[in-house]
Design a protein around this motif. Structure first.
Motif, PDB file in Angstrom:
ATOM      1  N   THR A   1       0.856  -1.183   0.000  1.00  0.00           N
ATOM      2  CA  THR A   1       0.000   0.000   0.000  1.00  0.00           C
ATOM      3  C   THR A   1       0.890   1.231   0.000  1.00  0.00           C
ATOM      4  OG1 THR A   1      -0.135  -0.110   2.431  1.00  0.00           O
ATOM      5  CG2 THR A   1      -1.915  -1.116   1.179  1.00  0.00           C
ATOM      6  N   LEU A   2       0.563   2.193  -0.830  1.00  0.00           N
ATOM      7  CA  LEU A   2       1.321   3.429  -0.931  1.00  0.00           C
ATOM      8  C   LEU A   2       0.769   4.464   0.031  1.00  0.00           C
ATOM      9  CD1 LEU A   2       1.672   3.615  -4.824  1.00  0.00           C
ATOM     10  CD2 LEU A   2       3.190   2.523  -3.165  1.00  0.00           C
ATOM     11  N   HIS A   3       1.527   5.549   0.238  1.00  0.00           N
ATOM     12  CA  HIS A   3       1.134   6.549   1.223  1.00  0.00           C
ATOM     13  C   HIS A   3      -0.145   7.277   0.828  1.00  0.00           C
ATOM     14  CE1 HIS A   3       3.314   8.844  -1.849  1.00  0.00           C
ATOM     15  NE2 HIS A   3       2.616   9.885  -1.452  1.00  0.00           N
ATOM     16  N   ASN A   4      -0.480   7.309  -0.476  1.00  0.00           N
ATOM     17  CA  ASN A   4      -1.684   7.997  -0.926  1.00  0.00           C
ATOM     18  C   ASN A   4      -2.923   7.112  -0.881  1.00  0.00           C
ATOM     19  OD1 ASN A   4      -1.159   6.265  -3.037  1.00  0.00           O
ATOM     20  ND2 ASN A   4      -0.556   7.852  -4.476  1.00  0.00           N
TER      21      ASN A   4
ATOM     22  N   SER B   1       5.622   9.590  -8.353  1.00  0.00           N
ATOM     23  CA  SER B   1       5.427  10.999  -8.672  1.00  0.00           C
ATOM     24  C   SER B   1       4.447  11.637  -7.699  1.00  0.00           C
ATOM     25  CB  SER B   1       4.914  11.146 -10.109  1.00  0.00           C
ATOM     26  OG  SER B   1       3.639  10.540 -10.238  1.00  0.00           O
ATOM     27  N   GLY B   2       4.282  12.960  -7.829  1.00  0.00           N
ATOM     28  CA  GLY B   2       3.397  13.674  -6.914  1.00  0.00           C
ATOM     29  C   GLY B   2       1.951  13.260  -7.018  1.00  0.00           C
ATOM     30  N   ASP B   3       1.504  12.844  -8.226  1.00  0.00           N
ATOM     31  CA  ASP B   3       0.119  12.406  -8.393  1.00  0.00           C
ATOM     32  C   ASP B   3      -0.058  10.914  -8.152  1.00  0.00           C
ATOM     33  OD1 ASP B   3       0.131  12.373 -12.071  1.00  0.00           O
ATOM     34  OD2 ASP B   3       1.498  11.515 -10.582  1.00  0.00           O
ATOM     35  N   GLY B   4       0.988  10.246  -7.644  1.00  0.00           N
ATOM     36  CA  GLY B   4       0.878   8.836  -7.290  1.00  0.00           C
ATOM     37  C   GLY B   4       1.213   7.872  -8.406  1.00  0.00           C
ATOM     38  N   ARG B   5       1.612   8.356  -9.569  1.00  0.00           N
ATOM     39  CA  ARG B   5       1.978   7.465 -10.658  1.00  0.00           C
ATOM     40  C   ARG B   5       3.415   6.979 -10.467  1.00  0.00           C
ATOM     41  NH1 ARG B   5       2.626   9.477 -15.215  1.00  0.00           N
ATOM     42  NH2 ARG B   5       1.879   7.761 -16.501  1.00  0.00           N
ATOM     43  N   LEU B   6       3.752   5.893 -11.171  1.00  0.00           N
ATOM     44  CA  LEU B   6       5.096   5.328 -11.100  1.00  0.00           C
ATOM     45  C   LEU B   6       5.897   5.736 -12.333  1.00  0.00           C
ATOM     46  CD1 LEU B   6       4.499   1.714  -9.744  1.00  0.00           C
ATOM     47  CD2 LEU B   6       4.873   3.813  -8.478  1.00  0.00           C
TER      48      LEU B   6
END
Length: 701
Positions: free
Chosen positions: A443-446, A504-509
């Motif tokens: 799970t990612l921080h977002n 990235s800032g928008d959660g993309r890799l």
């Protein structure tokens, strides 16, 4: 509005002292003007009122001008205001207003009654106008539809309705007029009281802020003093051990010196007998020396049998888990608004408004809530926030709104079960050639979830609702991944390299440069901001249950910080050869999934070998664990293990490994597991399954 301020139809029009006074006779109009008096045709006379002074019309530097003359771009001072037309009028327009048949019955304000702000009057006039037919005034109330209507509405849509004239409600209005005024005063007073209360509340909560910060600083100082005391105690303990060992060692040195002197004497005796003694003396000397040497051998053996010790430090406080020293909470006390003085009509309207407001998610509903800042201290003995303490602290924060009822206590994860009905979320996409095989979940921080799909050679980014957002194709079959230092690291089957993705800032890799490895990585775990890697020294098949020649590495990106192998002496840690998965417990402990058991080992970056096994969990009773694969850790330090062949998921406490159980049963070949502590759920991925399975924890007791 008082009747004294009205000018009734055919009433006298007041005159001002102009230098050129207009004069009209009775044949031209009902009203004529003289120098000092106004006389109507009926014979009544009133004293002329001088023009309204500036202060009567507003501020001393503001004068109202005639609205009708403004059409001709003229600035003429107004002396009257028509309530019906809501226009300011100059003297000439006022005279014409009283002459025209349509407007002669309008109500005119003059002199001291001239309004400074016409907006309230305009607002009142708007209330009189019909919304559907603005050219008509409201004259009726429809009882069946509970609405006000004009004559045109009555003709068009309400012919069959029961209605009542507005003029017939005057007596009812007069009866309620005093009540309405009282309610207005009450509301005004309540608003003033609310403002005073809120100002006082700001002062109170600011004082509480200072008090709470002071308490937190004081508590932190106590912790510092306690740490200093404990550090001194550790130093005393270390010094005591050191003094004892040095004293024992020095005594051994003195004994060794005595033995050395004794052996020197024996050596001199042996040499003298050899040089100067006869055969009998040599025999006796030899017997004596042999006896002495054996005795010295015995004594030196006793000295050598002393076990050398080393002073080591075992850290009881895990700093990375010490997230806070106290909890700051806002405890609200809902204040009941003072509605007891309102009339029945106002109470009914307030209740309707409350029901409407309850449907809206707005923060202003809480504007009448008083809050107290409080500090809940923890770690009083400078200990790590363990599962029990943390869960107890959380339990104190989860309270029932009704204080008369017992509070709802949030249970520790180790005491919870999962709800039986799991959610299955489809993760396959149209361009997948095979069934998904989820080998890793993070799970990612977002709040988004990342999964590794071994069969289709992809990693997939899922939304918070587990919908596939993006896919990233890889050169090999991903078998494990982890998040470290704001990067995602991935290892693939039969590839000697690690792949790296930036978030990235928008959660993309975004794929970044990876790096080659000396051995074949098969499992990854974050280690502070570094990566802990379980490697096979030889290329082999991950799915087999056979021994492998393993090595454990700590990597700071491409730099190798430390490397560990198992201890070979006396066959220690023989189960490490079966390890297929690795996970970090803390900065000094790691967990290895070893077929039918999981084991926790200590590691020290200054050493080359995996150190002491601290505990292990294996089959017991009905809790069968076979082919242990995916492992995960929750925020309270509990470990979750997937039994691929036993078709279950186990839960065990890393603080008390004897406390373990099967938390999920009858799930087909689970291979990966992840704990979403933020949402109290367990996510499981299986072999050759196009879904992930989401289990919710039972939160409260």
């Amino acid at each position: 509005m008082e009747t004294g301020s009205h000018v009734k139809p055919n009433a006298c029009v007041e005159e001002s002292n102009y230098s050129n006074k207009p004069h009209l006779d009775a044949s031209q109009n009902k009203t004529f003007l003289t120098d000092q008096h106004e006389t109507c045709i009926d014979g009544c006379t009133t004293t002329a009122i001088p023009p309204a002074c500036p202060t009567a019309m507003g501020s001393s530097d503001c004068t109202s001008h005639c609205d009708l003359c403004k059409v001709d771009e003229l600035q003429v001072e107004a002396v009257g205001f028509c309530i019906n037309c809501t226009d300011f009028l100059c003297r000439n327009c006022l005279l014409n207003h009283t002459k025209i048949k349509v407007t002669r019955s309008h109500t005119i304000l003059q002199g001291e009654n001239l309004p400074t702000d016409p907006e309230p009057i305009i607002a009142v006039r708007k209330l009189v106008k019909c919304d559907i037919h603005p050219e008509y005034d409201i004259k009726f109330v429809c009882a069946e539809h509970s609405t006000t209507i004009c004559a045109m509405c009555l003709t068009d849509q309400h012919r069959m309705c029961t209605f009542q004239k507005i003029s017939e409600l005057k007596e009812e209005y007069r009866r309620k007029e005093a009540t309405v005024k009282a309610n207005l005063l009450d509301v005004h007073q309540r608003i003033e009281e609310f403002k005073l209360n809120r100002d006082k509340y700001i002062g109170t909560i600011e004082a509480q802020q200072k008090q709470v910060i002071s308490e937190a600083q004081g508590f932190a100082q106590q912790l510092i003093e306690k740490i200093v005391t404990l550090t001194t105690k550790v130093e005393d303990t270390v010094n005591g051990h050191l003094d004892k060992e040095i004293s024992t060692t020095k005594e051994s040195l003195r004994d060794a010196d005595k033995l050395f002197q004794e052996i020197k004497k024996i050596t001199v005796l042996f040499e003298a007998a050899q040089q100067y003694g006869n055969s009998e003396e040599c025999v006796l000397a030899s017997r004596h020396i042999d006896h002495k040497v054996k005795e010295i051998f015995r004594k030196i053996s006793l000295l050598e049998s002393h076990e050398d010790k080393h002073i080591s430090l075992e850290k009881n406080v895990q700093l990375h888990k010490l997230d806070t020293i106290c909890y700051v909470t806002l405890l609200g006390t809902k204040q009941q608004p003072g509605k007891e003085n309102a009339s029945d009509e106002v109470m009914e309207q307030l209740q309707i408004n409350e029901r409407d407001d309850s449907k809206l998610n707005i923060t202003t509903r809480e504007c009448g809530t008083s809050c107290d800042l409080s500090v809940l201290k923890c770690n009083k003995e400078v200990q790590t926030v363990d599962a029990d303490a943390q869960s107890t602290s959380e339990a104190m924060l989860v309270k029932s709104p009704d204080q008369s009822n017992p509070p709802l206590i949030k249970r520790p994860y180790i005491d919870r079960t999962v709800l039986p009905n799991a959610s299955t979320c489809k993760i396959s996409s149209t361009n997948d050639s095979l069934n998904c095989f989820v080998t890793a979940i993070v799970t990612l921080h977002n709040g988004k979830t990342l999964i590794a799909d071994r069969n289709n050679k992809k990693i997939k980014l899922l939304s918070k609702e587990f919908v596939v957002l993006e896919e990233y194709s890889l050169s090999g079959c991903p078998i494990d991944m982890c998040v470290a230092d704001q990067h995602v690291y991935v290892c693939c089957l039969n590839e000697r390299k690690l792949l790296r993705f930036m978030i990235s800032g928008d959660g993309r890799l975004i794929q970044a440069s990876g790096y080659a490895t000396l051995y074949w990585p098969v499992s990854l775990s974050s280690f502070d901001d570094k990566v802990l890697v379980l490697c096979f020294k030889h290329d082999s098949v991950l799915d087999t249950i056979r021994k492998e020649n393993v090595i454990i590495e700590i990597r700071n990106r491409s730099k190798l910080d430390a490397s560990f192998t198992k201890q070979d002496e006396n066959g220690h840690h023989k189960y490490i050869d079966y390890a297929k998965r690795i996970m970090t417990i803390d900065s000094y402990s790691i967990l290895l999934a070893e077929n039918e058991r999981v084991s926790c080992y200590s590691i020290d970056q200054a050493e080359d070998d995996v150190s002491v096994r601290k505990w292990y969990y294996t089959n017991h009773g009905q809790n069968i664990l076979q082919n242990a694969r995916g492992v995960a850790l929750d925020k309270e330090g509990n470990v979750y293990i997937c039994g691929e062949t036993s078709n279950n998921v186990h839960q065990v406490s890393s603080k008390n490994y004897r406390k373990g159980k099967v938390i999920i049963t009858n799930i087909n070949k689970p291979f990966s597991v992840c704990v979403d502590s933020a949402n109290d759920r367990l996510i499981v991925g299986c072999c050759n399954d196009n879904y992930i399975h989401v289990f919710n924890f039972q939160r409260l007791c």
